[in-house]
Design a protein around this motif. Sequence first.
Motif, PDB file in Angstrom:
ATOM      1  N   ILE A  51       0.679  -1.204   0.115  1.00 12.60           N
ATOM      2  CA  ILE A  51       0.107  -0.025   0.030  1.00 12.60           C
ATOM      3  C   ILE A  51       0.822   1.188   0.073  1.00 12.60           C
ATOM      4  N   LYS A  52       0.766   1.989  -0.912  1.00 11.74           N
ATOM      5  CA  LYS A  52       1.414   3.168  -0.978  1.00 11.74           C
ATOM      6  C   LYS A  52       0.858   4.439  -0.244  1.00 11.74           C
TER       7      LYS A  52
ATOM      8  N   ARG B 134      -3.168   5.817   1.189  1.00  9.93           N
ATOM      9  CA  ARG B 134      -3.876   6.075   2.520  1.00  9.93           C
ATOM     10  C   ARG B 134      -4.546   7.665   2.316  1.00  9.93           C
ATOM     11  N   ILE B 135      -3.906   8.399   1.581  1.00  9.53           N
ATOM     12  CA  ILE B 135      -4.472   9.804   1.591  1.00  9.53           C
ATOM     13  C   ILE B 135      -5.676   9.864   0.884  1.00  9.53           C
TER      14      ILE B 135
END
Length: 120
Positions: free
Chosen positions: A76-77, A81-82
């Motif tokens: 997951i980069k 998440r953003i």
Amino acid sequence: MIKIGYWKLDKMLGGFDKGKIYVLAGRNGMGKTDFALTLAKYVAISNKKDVWYIISKHNEQEAILENKLVDSIAKIKGGDRINGLSLECWRNGYRAMQEIKNSPLFFVQKKCIDICDVVC
């Protein structure tokens, strides 16, 4: 000897010796945490060897480390998440959490650590 996953470092050190304590030190922002998590992940999850990750910072540090570890395993980069996680990211994250839960990787939090905490 336990291989640590970085072939150049494995070649230089010959891997880690069982039962020894290794200290990673450096200035702020040099990548110590990410490097240590990568080592911990490789040794505990890939090699199935016990790893004790001792945290001497504030309470939020453990959650941050666990999130970084989950993100690393689930690929997951930060931008994901953003921008919001896709269903696939959630599934990968769940699988990563199960992998961590079933591995011999232990997070220990102490405000003050002395040699007896580590050796005794």
